[in-house]
Design a protein around this motif. Structure first.
Motif, PDB file in Angstrom:
ATOM      1  N   LEU A  21       0.854  -1.187   0.000  1.00  0.00           N
ATOM      2  CA  LEU A  21       0.000   0.000   0.000  1.00  0.00           C
ATOM      3  C   LEU A  21       0.887   1.233   0.000  1.00  0.00           C
ATOM      4  N   ARG A  23       1.024   5.713  -0.843  1.00  0.00           N
ATOM      5  CA  ARG A  23       0.493   7.006  -1.253  1.00  0.00           C
ATOM      6  C   ARG A  23       1.536   7.655  -2.145  1.00  0.00           C
ATOM      7  N   ARG A 113       4.867   5.136   4.114  1.00  0.00           N
ATOM      8  CA  ARG A 113       4.079   4.663   2.966  1.00  0.00           C
ATOM      9  C   ARG A 113       3.774   5.795   1.988  1.00  0.00           C
ATOM     10  N   THR A 114       4.672   6.729   1.858  1.00  0.00           N
ATOM     11  CA  THR A 114       4.482   7.861   0.955  1.00  0.00           C
ATOM     12  C   THR A 114       5.715   7.995   0.074  1.00  0.00           C
ATOM     13  N   LEU A 126      -3.641   6.749  -4.121  1.00  0.00           N
ATOM     14  CA  LEU A 126      -3.459   5.619  -3.225  1.00  0.00           C
ATOM     15  C   LEU A 126      -3.422   4.358  -4.076  1.00  0.00           C
ATOM     16  N   GLY A 128      -3.109   0.121  -3.865  1.00  0.00           N
ATOM     17  CA  GLY A 128      -3.097  -1.116  -3.088  1.00  0.00           C
ATOM     18  C   GLY A 128      -2.937  -2.295  -4.024  1.00  0.00           C
ATOM     19  N   LEU A 163      -8.996   5.228   4.078  1.00  0.00           N
ATOM     20  CA  LEU A 163      -7.709   4.627   3.716  1.00  0.00           C
ATOM     21  C   LEU A 163      -6.635   5.697   3.592  1.00  0.00           C
ATOM     22  N   GLU A 166      -5.500   6.465   7.079  1.00  0.00           N
ATOM     23  CA  GLU A 166      -4.817   5.379   7.777  1.00  0.00           C
ATOM     24  C   GLU A 166      -3.482   5.009   7.154  1.00  0.00           C
ATOM     25  N   ILE A 167      -3.303   5.257   5.876  1.00  0.00           N
ATOM     26  CA  ILE A 167      -2.123   4.757   5.167  1.00  0.00           C
ATOM     27  C   ILE A 167      -0.832   5.394   5.667  1.00  0.00           C
ATOM     28  N   LEU A 178      -4.679  -1.963   7.525  1.00  0.00           N
ATOM     29  CA  LEU A 178      -4.632  -1.578   6.119  1.00  0.00           C
ATOM     30  C   LEU A 178      -5.040  -2.731   5.206  1.00  0.00           C
TER      31      LEU A 178
END
Length: 316
Positions: A21, A23, A113-114, A126, A128, A163, A166-167, A178
């Motif tokens: 996952l 961003r 996660r970015t 985003l 996934g 999402l 939370e990500i 996630l």
């Protein structure tokens, strides 16, 4: 007893396990060449716009709130414009590099996660990715087109903003949170999309609305281990065997017992991926009297034994 309809049966399979996952935040011009061979990827645009360009297919524009589902393993491109040449290539294992092979993972790291060029970039997406085929049942993959898009104004769902919030968190148990959010978002998108695009749904899903065949399907789905015959099905729905067989084949595309065999083996294939149940236990759960009977049917239809299927699934 668990009650299952055709739609539940179709969606009974997404099980993300440590899903990838991310961003992504980009500024034009940008273009990502995706060749990670993942079986299924979900892309949601939070701000800005993005084009999804399948190899050999028509480009599709995504606006804020739109969600795309891309079925692999064929490569595709996501870009600010279909004409922008790829600047970044995503390889298996989510390794990102320039087209010349230079690694970019550290250079474009923007935090938890970015990933991207700037935290203030005009486009935020985003992504996934279900990275192993065992996380998505084959019957679901077979039911999907290579690319489907659900526009923001076609549904009402709070999962994309959830999402997105939370990500970027780094808290205990966040991976499990996630994974479940990704599963929920995928199911919500597919439920909305199938309701809008009924013609694209598998034949047995469309047949669910028929008063005769729909009832027969529910009987098979709810109790696949029962020793069904065309006669017992016909008695259950109140028609003759000939009428049921004819109507079932017309709407579903195959005879009732052929559908049941396929359904049982699809269930068995998913159960075998779990790794903690014996072949004999799986056989009894899906309607075969012994591991030998299941193995014979599995090999006849799928070309490999249940144990070979399990080993292949474990190897990823």
């Amino acid at each position: 007893m668990r009650r299952m309809d055709a739609f539940t049966g179709l969606l009974d399979g997404p099980r993300a396990r440590g899903a990838f996952l991310l961003r992504s935040i980009m500024d034009p011009p940008w273009s990502l060449r995706i060749q990670d061979q993942a079986p299924l990827t979900l892309v949601a645009v939070v701000r800005g716009e993005a084009w999804v360009v399948p190899d050999g297919g028509e480009p599709v524009l995504l606006r804020p709130g739109d969600v795309a589902i891309v079925r692999g393993p064929e490569p595709y491109t996501v870009a600010d414009d279909p004409a922008t040449p790829p600047q970044i290539v995503i390889h298996p294992g989510q390794r990102c590099a320039t087209p010349q092979g230079e690694d970019l993972e550290q250079a474009m790291d923007l935090g938890v996660r970015t990933w991207g060029e700037s935290p203030d970039g005009s486009t935020m997406m985003l992504t996934g990715t279900y990275q192993m085929r065992g996380e998505i049942s084959q019957r679901l993959l077979d039911a999907l087109p290579p690319l489907l898009v659900l526009a923001e104004d076609a549904w009402d769902c709070p999962l994309v903003p959830l999402l997105a919030a939370e990500i970027v968190k780094d808290e205990p148990g966040q991976e499990a949170v996630l994974d479940r959010l990704l599963d929920l978002l995928l199911i919500a998108v597919l439920r909305a999309w199938f309701s809008l695009q009924a013609a694209e749904a598998p034949a047995w899903y469309r047949a669910h609305g028929d008063p005769v065949v729909g009832k027969a399907l529910r009987m098979l789905l709810n109790n696949p281990a029962h020793p069904w015959t065309v006669a017992t099905l016909a008695e259950g729905v109140g028609v003759s065997r000939a009428a049921l067989a004819r109507r079932f084949a017309e709407l579903v595309g195959e005879p009732p017992m052929a559908f049941l065999t396929g359904w049982r083996l699809a269930m068995a294939a998913d159960l075998l991926r779990e790794g903690d149940v014996t072949v004999g236990a799986v056989a009894r759960q899906v309607g075969y009297g012994s591991s030998f009977a299941l193995s014979t049917a599995f090999k006849r239809v799928r070309g490999i034994s249940p144990q070979e299927h399990r080993v292949g699934a474990s190897a990823g």
